[in-house]
Design an enzyme around this catalytic site. Structure first.
Site, PDB file in Angstrom:
ATOM      1  N   TRP A 473       0.827  -1.216   0.000  1.00 31.89           N
ATOM      2  CA  TRP A 473       0.000   0.000   0.000  1.00 31.89           C
ATOM      3  C   TRP A 473       0.859   1.262   0.000  1.00 31.89           C
ATOM      4  O   TRP A 473       0.547   2.258   0.642  1.00 31.89           O
ATOM      5  CB  TRP A 473      -0.975   0.015   1.187  1.00 31.89           C
ATOM      6  CG  TRP A 473      -1.755  -1.250   1.328  1.00 31.89           C
ATOM      7  CD1 TRP A 473      -2.668  -1.767   0.447  1.00 31.89           C
ATOM      8  CD2 TRP A 473      -1.699  -2.180   2.417  1.00 31.89           C
ATOM      9  NE1 TRP A 473      -3.183  -2.950   0.925  1.00 31.89           N
ATOM     10  CE2 TRP A 473      -2.606  -3.235   2.130  1.00 31.89           C
ATOM     11  CE3 TRP A 473      -0.985  -2.230   3.609  1.00 31.89           C
ATOM     12  CZ2 TRP A 473      -2.796  -4.317   2.988  1.00 31.89           C
ATOM     13  CZ3 TRP A 473      -1.172  -3.299   4.467  1.00 31.89           C
ATOM     14  CH2 TRP A 473      -2.059  -4.325   4.153  1.00 31.89           C
ATOM     15  N   HIS A 474       1.957   1.208  -0.771  1.00 29.63           N
ATOM     16  CA  HIS A 474       2.858   2.356  -0.882  1.00 29.63           C
ATOM     17  C   HIS A 474       2.854   2.883  -2.319  1.00 29.63           C
ATOM     18  O   HIS A 474       3.905   3.177  -2.888  1.00 29.63           O
ATOM     19  CB  HIS A 474       4.278   1.962  -0.464  1.00 29.63           C
ATOM     20  CG  HIS A 474       4.390   1.565   0.969  1.00 29.63           C
ATOM     21  ND1 HIS A 474       5.479   0.872   1.469  1.00 29.63           N
ATOM     22  CD2 HIS A 474       3.553   1.757   2.017  1.00 29.63           C
ATOM     23  CE1 HIS A 474       5.292   0.653   2.767  1.00 29.63           C
ATOM     24  NE2 HIS A 474       4.138   1.190   3.117  1.00 29.63           N
ATOM     25  N   GLN A 475       1.677   3.032  -2.908  1.00 30.65           N
ATOM     26  CA  GLN A 475       1.582   3.530  -4.274  1.00 30.65           C
ATOM     27  C   GLN A 475       2.206   4.917  -4.359  1.00 30.65           C
ATOM     28  O   GLN A 475       1.952   5.765  -3.509  1.00 30.65           O
ATOM     29  CB  GLN A 475       0.114   3.589  -4.720  1.00 30.65           C
ATOM     30  CG  GLN A 475      -0.587   2.246  -4.733  1.00 30.65           C
ATOM     31  CD  GLN A 475      -1.278   1.894  -3.439  1.00 30.65           C
ATOM     32  OE1 GLN A 475      -1.099   2.555  -2.425  1.00 30.65           O
ATOM     33  NE2 GLN A 475      -2.072   0.842  -3.450  1.00 30.65           N
TER      34      GLN A 475
END
Length: 538
Positions: A473-475
Site C-alpha cells: 500500500w505504498h503507491q
C-alpha cells in the site's frame, strides 16, 4: 495535572468544533490557498501555510472524520481495509501474478493513509534522498537537508540521538513499547544470520547496508497519532484554516495556463472555489494524476481520446507507478501469542546481493498470519506470525489510464508488479532470506514449524512468489519530480507548463523510498510549504 489536561482538551475540542462549524457553514468564494487532500502531505502543507495568520487556507478532504475507534485504536488498523475509510482501488488482472487482480488500499478521510496504516515511521535510506536531489538538480532534496527537516518535525521519545533525531516537533514518534517476545526474537535471529541490529531504524541504520530494529511508530498515549492529528488538529480553532470533509475534488480550474481554483462535489452538488495564490494537490498517487488528467494536464493522446481539452501536454502524468511488493512467509506458533501494539513491531532492511551499497529488501514482522488470496488455500495456521517481506526498490513500473471523461469514474490501474524479470530474481532471494531468518535458532522457543512456503525450489518457488505477491500500500511516483520529458513537477513541486499549481504527495517521488512512505510524505509536505512561503514572501 490529568484533570487540568482533560479540561483543556475538552475546551479546545469545543472551540475547534464551533470554529469549524462556523467556517464550513460560511464557505468563502476565494481563499489564498486551496489544499486538496488532508493526508500525510496535505495536512502538513495546510498547517504550515496557516501558521501565518494573514493567510487563509481551505483544506478539502473527500472522506470524513477520523473520530472512530477503528482509526484511533492502533490494534484495529486492519478493520479499515475495504471499508469506508479505504478508497478501495483495484489493479487490473496481472499476468505476472498468475492473473491475479490485487486490491490497492489507500486512506480516505482526515489523515489519509496515516489514519488507516500500520503507523510505521520510516524515513527511507540516505541514497533515496540523494537520488531525489540528483533527479531534481536541487540539493534541498538531498539527505543532509532532509535530515534537518526530520529533526525539526520529530518529537522523538526513544533513546536520545542528537545527530539523527529531533525532540521538539509536532510529530510524536516512539519505539513500539513493550514489544512481543517474537519481535525481540526477530532481532536475535537477524544477528544470528549476520544482520546488525540498532537502537532504532531511523538513524545510522539507514545510512549504510541496513539492519534490524524495533519499529518506530506514530502512537501517543496508546492512540494513533496520525499526521492530521500532529499538524492540523491542533490548529482547528484558528480563524484562517477551514477544513471541509466529504468534498471530492473533480478538477482544477484555469484561466489560460494559470490555476484559479477547483471544482468539487459536496453534499451532492458541484461547487467551485477560487485560490487567490495557488492550488496544491495532495490527493495521493492515484487521485492526483486523475485530477490532473481531468483538468487537461497529461498525455495529449490520452486526454483527446476522451475529449478533454488539453491545457498542458505532460506524458508522465500517471506513468512510473511504483509500490513495494510483499511475499508473506508464515510460521506456526508452538502456543498462541497475542499481537501487541499494532501487531507489527520489528523491521529490517537488507541486501539481496552483497555488492549493493544500499538495501533493496524490506521486512516487516507481522504477529499474525497474512496470506494472499491464493496462498490462503495452501493452509494457514490458526496461530502464527508472518515475515511480510518484499522489494524495497522494484524495477517494475505501472501506469494509470482514464476510462471515461467523467471525473467520478475510477481509473484503470495497470500495476504491472513483477513485470521486470529482475524483480522475480530479487523476490526469490527475498523469500529464501526470510526462510533463513524464520528458521533461525532464536525462534525455536516460539515456533512449531514453517507453514509456507516450505522447502520448495525452482518453478514451484517462482509460482509461490507470483501467488503470494501483495502490495505494501505504498503507491507512489505517478507525477514524478525531475527534469526529463516524463517529469511532471520541478524541484519546487510546480507542475510544468502551468502557473499557481503544485503537487505535494507521494506521487512526486522519482522512485519509491526504501520503507513505509508516510514519513517521506511528511517531508514532501514540509518542502512544499517551504517553497510556497519563499515564493510568496511570508
Amino acid at each position: 495535572m490529568s484533570q487540568v489536561a482533560s479540561s483543556d482538551d475538552h475546551d479546545f475540542s469545543w472551540r475547534a468544533r464551533e470554529n469549524q462549524a462556523r467556517l464550513t457553514a460560511d464557505l468563502q468564494p476565494v481563499y489564498d490557498f486551496v489544499v486538496c487532500g488532508a493526508g500525510a502531505s496535505g495536512s502538513v502543507v495546510a498547517r504550515r501555510l496557516a501558521e501565518n495568520p494573514e493567510v487563509r487556507v481551505l483544506l478539502l478532504e473527500a472522506g470524513g472524520s477520523d473520530e472512530a475507534e477503528s482509526v484511533l485504536d492502533p490494534a484495529l488498523w486492519p478493520t479499515n481495509l475495504g471499508g469506508e475509510r479505504d478508497w478501495g482501488f483495484r489493479a487490473e488482472p496481472n499476468p505476472h501474478l498468475n492473473g491475479r487482480e490485487l486490491s490497492l488500499s489507500m486512506g480516505k478521510g482526515l489523515g489519509g493513509g496515516s489514519s488507516i496504516n500500520v503507523m510505521v515511521w520510516a524515513r527511507g535510506h540516505r541514497s533515496d534522498w540523494d537520488f531525489f536531489a540528483s533527479e531534481a538538480s536541487d540539493p534541498a532534496w538531498g539527505y543532509n537537508n532532509v535530515l534537518d527537516i526530520y529533526r525539526r518535525i520529530e518529537n522523538w521519545r526513544g533513546t536520545p540521538d542528537l545527530t539523527h533525531r529531533g525532540s521538539n516537533g509536532p510529530v510524536w514518534v516512539q519505539p513500539a513499547p513493550d514489544p512481543s517476545p517474537v519481535a525481540l526474537a526477530m532481532l536475535d535471529a537477524a544477528r544470528e544470520i549476520g544482520v546488525p541490529t540498532f537502537d532504532n531504524p531511523n538513524g545510522r541504520m539507514m545510512e549504510g547496508p541496513g539492519g534490524a530494529a524495533i519499529t518506530d511508530m506514530l502512537v501517543r498515549n496508546g492512540r494513533r497519532h496520525s499526521l492530521y492529528r500532529a499538524y492540523v488538529h491542533p490548529w482547528l480553532d484558528r480563524p484562517n484554516l477551514t477544513v471541509l470533509t466529504e468534498a471530492l475534488v473533480r478538477r482544477v480550474t484555469f484561466d489560460g495556463r494559470r490555476a484559479t481554483g477547483v471544482d468539487f462535489v459536496h453534499e451532492g452538488e458541484v461547487k467551485a472555489v477560487a485560490a487567490r495564490v495557488e492550488v496544491v494537490l495532495s490527493l495521493g498517487a492515484i487521485n492526483t494524476p486523475k485530477v490532473l488528467m481531468h483538468s487537461g494536464i497529461g498525455d495529449r493522446a490520452e486526454l483527446e481520446r476522451f475529449g478533454i481539452p488539453v491545457v498542458q501536454h505532460l506524458p508522465g502524468v500517471g506513468r512510473n507507478l511504483q509500490d513495494h511488493v510483499s511475499f508473506g512467509c508464515t510460521w506456526e506458533y508452538l502456543e498462541p501469542i497475542a499481537p501487541r501494539n499494532s501487531g507489527s513491531e520489528a523491521t529490517m532492511y537488507w541486501k539481496s546481493r552483497p555488492e549493493l551499497d544500499a538495501p533493496d529488501l524490506l521486512f516487516c514482522q507481522v504477529e499474525f498470519p497474512v496470506p494472499s488470496d491464493r496462498t490462503a488455500a495452501r493452509g494457514v495456521p490458526a496461530h502464527g506470525w508472518t515475515m511480510f517481506a518484499g522489494l524495497a526498490q522494484p524495477a517494475s513500473r505501472g501506469r494509470l489510464r482514464l476510462q471515461s471523461a467523467d471525473p467520478l469514474a475510477p481509473m484503470v490501474i495497470e500495476a504491472n508488479f513483477l513485470s521486470d524479470p529482475s524483480d522475480v530474481t530479487t523476490a526469490l532471494a527475498c523469500v529464501e532470506f526470510c526462510r533463513d531468518l524464520g528458521n533461525a535458532q532464536a525462534f525455536r522457543p516460539f515456533v512449531r514449524a514453517e507453514a509456507m512456503p516450505g522447502d520448495i525450489s525452482h518453478e514451484a518457488l517462482r509460482d509461490y512468489v507470483r501467488d503470494a505477491a501483495v502490495t505494501y500500500w505504498h503507491q507512489s511516483c505517478t507525477a514524478k519530480m525531475g527534469q526529463d520529458e516524463m517529469s511532471v513537477v520541478d524541484a519546487r513541486l510546480q507542475v510544468y507548463g502551468v502557473d499557481a499549481l503544485r503537487v505535494a504527495d507521494g506521487s512526486i517521488m522519482p522512485r519509491v523510498t526504501t520503507g513505509n512512505t508516510q514519513a517521506p510524505c511528511a517531508v514532501i509536505g514540509e518542502r512544499a510549504a517551504e517553497v510556497l512561503r519563499q515564493a510568496h514572501g511570508f
